[in-house]
Design an enzyme around this catalytic site. Structure first.
Site, PDB file in Angstrom:
ATOM      1  CG  HIS A  50       6.910  -2.190   5.520  1.00 30.83           C
ATOM      2  ND1 HIS A  50       6.227  -3.512   5.732  1.00 30.83           N
ATOM      3  CD2 HIS A  50       7.121  -1.184   6.557  1.00 30.83           C
ATOM      4  CE1 HIS A  50       5.756  -2.811   7.547  1.00 30.83           C
ATOM      5  NE2 HIS A  50       6.508  -1.866   7.610  1.00 30.83           N
ATOM      6  CD  GLU A  52       7.597  -6.392   1.640  1.00 29.27           C
ATOM      7  OE1 GLU A  52       7.772  -7.979   2.397  1.00 29.27           O
ATOM      8  OE2 GLU A  52       7.659  -5.745   2.312  1.00 29.27           O
ATOM      9  CB  SER A  77       6.589 -13.410   5.664  1.00 26.87           C
ATOM     10  OG  SER A  77       4.665 -13.263   4.946  1.00 26.87           O
ATOM     11  CB  CYS A  79       2.736  -6.284   6.932  1.00 25.67           C
ATOM     12  SG  CYS A  79       3.127  -4.694   5.658  1.00 25.67           S
ATOM     13  CB  CYS A  82       4.054  -5.048   2.006  1.00 29.00           C
ATOM     14  SG  CYS A  82       4.918  -4.429   2.506  1.00 29.00           S
TER      15      CYS A  82
END
Length: 145
Positions: A50, A52, A77, A79, A82
């Protein structure tokens, strides 16, 4: 617009241009970007890359004090995965581009003392809404639906 959010948006656009999911992130320490990343699950065939996570990978091993003095900017936002990394490395503050297309683990982060700021940035919203409309199956795969 905040320069660091802009850098995260640039990462998201890079991911989209590569055929991936347009989510980007940067990690900032003392007003300097130390890690940049974007969702590369599609590009790398990865289960975990992802935006991040890619930014953490790019920042690499850092003394604990560096992460504890850093701010993570992300276009969406974060998950559960992350958010776990944010907590693991002690990031004290995150700035989120938007949480309307996906609400991550903001309550968990706040409950653990992380300062969470949500901007509802129109660029982030537009990028995600267009992607979700164009590729709903890929989006559902990414969020575990």
């Amino acid at each position: 617009m905040d320069l660091f959010l802009q850098a995260a948006i640039e990462q998201a656009r890079l991911g989209l241009a590569e055929g991936g999911i347009p989510i980007g992130s940067v990690i900032v320490h003392k007003n300097r970007i130390i890690g940049r990343g974007h969702n590369r699950r599609v590009q790398k065939g990865s289960a975990i890359l992802h935006g991040e996570m890619d930014a953490f990978e790019d920042a690499g091993r850092q003394p604990a004090s560096v992460y504890r003095e850093s701010v993570l900017y992300t276009t969406l936002s974060p998950c559960a995965m992350c958010s776990g990394a944010i907590l693991l490395y002690g990031i004290p503050r995150i700035v989120i581009g938007e949480n309307q297309t996906f609400m991550g683990e903001e309550a968990l982060l706040r409950s653990r003392g992380v300062q969470v700021e949500v901007l509802q940035d129109s660029h982030c919203l537009e990028l995600m809404r267009a992607f979700i409309a164009a590729k709903p199956e890929l989006w559902n795969e990414d969020i575990g639906v």
